[in-house]
Design a protein around this motif. Sequence first.
Motif, PDB file in Angstrom:
ATOM      1  N   LYS A   3       0.831  -1.201   0.000  1.00 31.60           N
ATOM      2  CA  LYS A   3       0.000   0.000   0.000  1.00 31.60           C
ATOM      3  C   LYS A   3       0.862   1.246   0.000  1.00 31.60           C
ATOM      4  O   LYS A   3       0.537   2.239  -0.659  1.00 31.60           O
ATOM      5  CB  LYS A   3      -0.905  -0.019   1.230  1.00 31.60           C
ATOM      6  N   ARG A   6       2.093   1.843  -3.471  1.00 27.30           N
ATOM      7  CA  ARG A   6       1.031   2.370  -4.333  1.00 27.30           C
ATOM      8  C   ARG A   6       0.805   3.857  -4.078  1.00 27.30           C
ATOM      9  O   ARG A   6       0.595   4.638  -5.020  1.00 27.30           O
ATOM     10  CB  ARG A   6      -0.253   1.581  -4.084  1.00 27.30           C
ATOM     11  N   ARG A 224      -2.339   2.328  10.743  1.00 20.12           N
ATOM     12  CA  ARG A 224      -1.608   2.683   9.523  1.00 20.12           C
ATOM     13  C   ARG A 224      -0.218   3.241   9.844  1.00 20.12           C
ATOM     14  O   ARG A 224       0.381   3.911   9.005  1.00 20.12           O
ATOM     15  CB  ARG A 224      -2.395   3.721   8.718  1.00 20.12           C
ATOM     16  N   THR A 227       2.538   1.936   7.504  1.00 22.84           N
ATOM     17  CA  THR A 227       2.453   2.553   6.187  1.00 22.84           C
ATOM     18  C   THR A 227       2.993   3.974   6.205  1.00 22.84           C
ATOM     19  O   THR A 227       3.729   4.391   5.308  1.00 22.84           O
ATOM     20  CB  THR A 227       0.994   2.558   5.697  1.00 22.84           C
ATOM     21  N   SER A 292      -5.898   8.315   1.228  1.00 25.00           N
ATOM     22  CA  SER A 292      -6.065   6.869   1.391  1.00 25.00           C
ATOM     23  C   SER A 292      -6.681   6.515   2.737  1.00 25.00           C
ATOM     24  O   SER A 292      -7.272   5.443   2.891  1.00 25.00           O
ATOM     25  CB  SER A 292      -4.716   6.170   1.246  1.00 25.00           C
TER      26      SER A 292
END
Length: 324
Positions: A3, A6, A224, A227, A292
């Motif tokens: 992720k 991306r 998250r 990330t 996101s």
Amino acid sequence: MEKAGRIIRKSVHTFLLNYQYFTSIAAVIALPFSASVLISQALLPSSSALLPAVYNRLHSLFDAAGFPPYLEFFTILNNKLSQTITSSIFTFPFSLTFLLITKAFVIQSLSHHQKPNTSSHPSFLSTISLYTPLLHTHVYNSFLILSANATVFSLLFIAFNVLEGLGFSSPNTLLFLSVSGAVLYSIVLANALIICNLALVLSGAQKSGGCLAILKACLLIRGRTSTALCLALPVSLTLAAVESLFQYRIVRAYHFAGKLGSSMAMEGVFLAYLYSILVVLDITVSFMFLQSCKPSSRRIEHRDDEESRGDLKAVKSASMKVLP
């Protein structure tokens, strides 16, 4: 990790779509801030007044708190904190002006392109209107960073004094606690910086800053964190590489030559401009990360609404059955 990759690809694609605008306006506005960061790093060894004063103050604070003065961990930490504080004092006026205006330009432009049937960039007045919420959030972010540092130092103070009171004062024990403290400090500071960065982007996107933006960023970052760390690491390493290149190409050459030539000055301006472009790219990555995070939060709100509607229907049906 997938992720994060991306999001980075989408951020680079968005940056290239707005390449002329970002490199001609946003990067130029961020140029004084970038130059102040690079110059502050170059002036740290020669700052004969401020840096030793900050170092001595922190050293006295650590001694008063009861930290072992012979541990190398606190010597290194004191040195790095002194350099960071000195550089922050030097760049603080540029952060409040040029950096926040650059963030407003980039966030307003990206938010403008997210809306349908809009292709032109926002006006200057609409962009400047974002400066006030960004400024409020930036001030609260400063208090958050100070609170994170104070929390870690308080935990280390308690841990060292408890171990010393229990008799665990061997070098191996203190070394293990120092390494654990360094890891804890890095994790806490990294999370605090990520929350602060996301809060700034959130305040610009929603045009409301302050403590509420930080609380929303804390809610959005849940689950998250890995990330966000993967997104922040490449840009941070690239910015550190530009700072090291400036030290090697400009500062080192200046010390050898004893003067600043025209070619050396042009190269320094180019490195500062490259640093500005990376700052703009970092803002773009943070904005895409925020985008996101929003769909999942919308799904949670939608699910809560559906559950509340279902509970309301169940209550109504039960009341209808009770009524004769």
